[in-house]
Design an enzyme around this catalytic site. Structure first.
Site, PDB file in Angstrom:
ATOM      1  N   HIS A  77       0.826  -1.215   0.000  1.00 38.31           N
ATOM      2  CA  HIS A  77       0.000   0.000   0.000  1.00 38.31           C
ATOM      3  C   HIS A  77       0.862   1.268   0.000  1.00 38.31           C
ATOM      4  O   HIS A  77       0.986   1.918  -1.015  1.00 38.31           O
ATOM      5  CB  HIS A  77      -1.025   0.047   1.150  1.00 38.31           C
ATOM      6  CG  HIS A  77      -1.977  -1.102   1.145  1.00 38.31           C
ATOM      7  ND1 HIS A  77      -2.808  -1.349   0.079  1.00 38.31           N
ATOM      8  CD2 HIS A  77      -2.220  -2.092   2.057  1.00 38.31           C
ATOM      9  CE1 HIS A  77      -3.534  -2.434   0.343  1.00 38.31           C
ATOM     10  NE2 HIS A  77      -3.190  -2.901   1.517  1.00 38.31           N
ATOM     11  N   ASP A  80      -4.905  -7.802  -4.041  1.00 38.64           N
ATOM     12  CA  ASP A  80      -5.242  -7.689  -2.624  1.00 38.64           C
ATOM     13  C   ASP A  80      -6.564  -8.381  -2.284  1.00 38.64           C
ATOM     14  O   ASP A  80      -6.618  -9.585  -2.138  1.00 38.64           O
ATOM     15  CB  ASP A  80      -5.249  -6.191  -2.253  1.00 38.64           C
ATOM     16  CG  ASP A  80      -5.299  -5.943  -0.756  1.00 38.64           C
ATOM     17  OD1 ASP A  80      -5.333  -6.926   0.004  1.00 38.64           O
ATOM     18  OD2 ASP A  80      -5.315  -4.778  -0.340  1.00 38.64           O
TER      19      ASP A  80
HETATM   20 ZN    ZN Z   1      -3.610  -6.859   2.168  1.00 39.14          ZN
END
Ligand code: ZN
Length: 444
Positions: A267, A318
């Site tokens: 991220h 993800d």
């Molecule tokens: Zn994750």
């Protein structure tokens, strides 16, 4: 050793443009030779369209595929979504997880993914009691990837706390080992194989205290293994880290000895200014997950700034709100355009590199992600014959792939020299039927 010859109408070999008429000779699981400007020989297998290296999906939580279409609407934020994810996590066992993960990896293969980084924290039984084999869930993932035909790096995640200073509660109890040492002992029982490698993960600074993070980092260091961590996905995570430890998650992980060229920050949406230098100085990678980050209203990472700080980019789907590596690749540039009012931050070739070679490298496969002699023979052919791509200028085929193509344009996928998808069909799995059955079984 199996030898095969493929003739690619066009192939992206790493530059700004694609090459015409490329012969790729494969021996075993490696590319033996690459020659450009060749007319199609009759004995070669034709790959019409543009052939690129296989995609590396560097951040996956396979089970979250069962949330698709169930959590996208309504109000709330990451923390509201997390409750739905916990409900799902409470329903899985090793058999259900095998079926769900195999179908999910099958969907990835159809989309052109040849290597998956599975950030795995769903370890134990519903109340936290280990299964008879404490790695039963991890082994389900390894088997699932093998059966779906993709390579896997199992990033076994340490997850000890429900939040900083908090005990695990509810569904989180499944995620936790008795401590970092217990995590290390369990993870040490997992073995690499032909198409499987083992790495480590620190779930986040929310879930792993600094001393435990240091234990995980040392474990990965001893093995030269990849080490991933969720970093600064949410502003609240930064604030909690500052309050508890006096520094950002990146600073805390740096102090714990976690940062190196084997480290990937997942991220990095809300990094503080010094974090860019810290990650770049360590030679770390940052894995962006734009289709999930937009679904969860996380924010937009500063991709160009990461790159100029020396941080390599990788990409992951993800939560699998969408599995489409093309969409994740272009989102890095397009989202940044929206955030800045400027175009031209990250070029198509850089985005392709993030989606392929950089992802493989951060998953511990530095020999993959290129169409070059000696590289692992992972090839993906994107047809240019759909209404979407009709009329594409051959000279700009790489741009078209990144900014226009979708997962549905993937015709052929070869993993380690073995055909896995041919003419848009998975050769071993009925992926849609398996997904349907697995998701239905989970929510039944
Ligand atoms: Zn994750």
């Amino acid at each position: 050793m199996t030898a095969r010859s493929y003739w690619c109408e066009r192939a992206w070999l790493g530059g700004e443009t694609a090459a015409d008429g490329v012969m790729v000779e494969i021996e075993g699981d490696r590319i033996a030779a690459v020659e450009r400007g060749v007319a199609a020989p009759p004995e070669a297998i034709r790959l019409d369209g543009i052939t690129i290296p296989g995609f590396a999906n560097a951040h996956s939580h396979a089970f979250q595929r069962a949330l698709r279409g169930r959590t996208q609407s309504g109000r709330g934020n990451f923390w509201v979504w997390r409750e739905a994810m916990y409900e799902l996590a409470s329903r899985l066992d090793p058999d259900l997880y095998l079926a769900l993960a195999r179908a999910t990896y099958g969907e990835m293969a159809l989309a052109g993914t040849t290597c998956v980084g599975e950030f795995h924290y769903l370890h134990h039984g519903p109340d936290g009691t280990p299964y008879a084999d404490p790695n039963a869930m991890g082994r389900s993932l390894i088997q699932a990837a093998r059966e779906a035909g993709v390579r896997l790096t199992l990033l076994d995640a340490c997850y000890l706390h429900g939040g900083i200073g908090e005990e695990l509660a509810g569904a989180q109890r499944r995620f936790g080992d008795a401590g970092a040492e217990a995590w290390a002992e369990r993870a040490a029982e997992l073995a690499s194989g032909d198409r499987t490698r083992i790495g480590a993960a620190i779930h986040s600074v929310r879930a792993v205290d600094p001393a435990s993070a240091a234990t995980v980092a040392a474990w990965a260091g001893e093995r030269g293994a990849p080490l991933h961590a969720h970093v600064s996905e949410q502003p609240a995570e930064n604030e909690a880290s500052r309050r508890a430890y006096g520094g950002t998650p990146t600073a805390v992980l740096a102090d714990a000895g976690a940062l190196s060229e084997r480290f990937t920050a997942v991220h990095g949406t809300h990094l503080a200014q010094p974090d860019f230098r810290t990650l770049g100085g360590a030679g770390a990678t940052c894995c962006l997950c734009p289709t999930t980050e937009r679904d969860l209203a996380d924010g937009i990472a500063e991709a160009a700034r990461l790159r100029s700080a020396g941080v390599e980019l990788a990409l992951g789907s993800d939560s699998h709100a969408v599995i489409d590596p093309f969409e994740d690749a272009r989102a890095v540039e397009l989202d940044e355009r929206l955030a800045t009012g400027e175009r031209g931050h990250t070029a198509a070739a850089e985005l392709l590199r993030a989606a392929t070679e950089n992802g493989d490298a951060c998953l511990g496969w530095p020999e993959a992600g290129r169409i070059a002699p000696g590289a692992v023979a992972d090839l993906v052919t994107v047809g240019l014959d759909s209404p979407r791509l009709a009329g594409t200028d051959p000279a700009n085929a790489a741009d078209a792939v990144v900014f226009v193509a979708t997962a549905a344009d993937v015709h052929d996928v070869i993993v380690g020299g073995e055909p896995v998808v041919r003419d848009g069909e998975h050769l071993k799995l009925d992926v849609a039927a398996e997904l349907d059955a697995a998701v239905e079984a989970v929510w039944r």
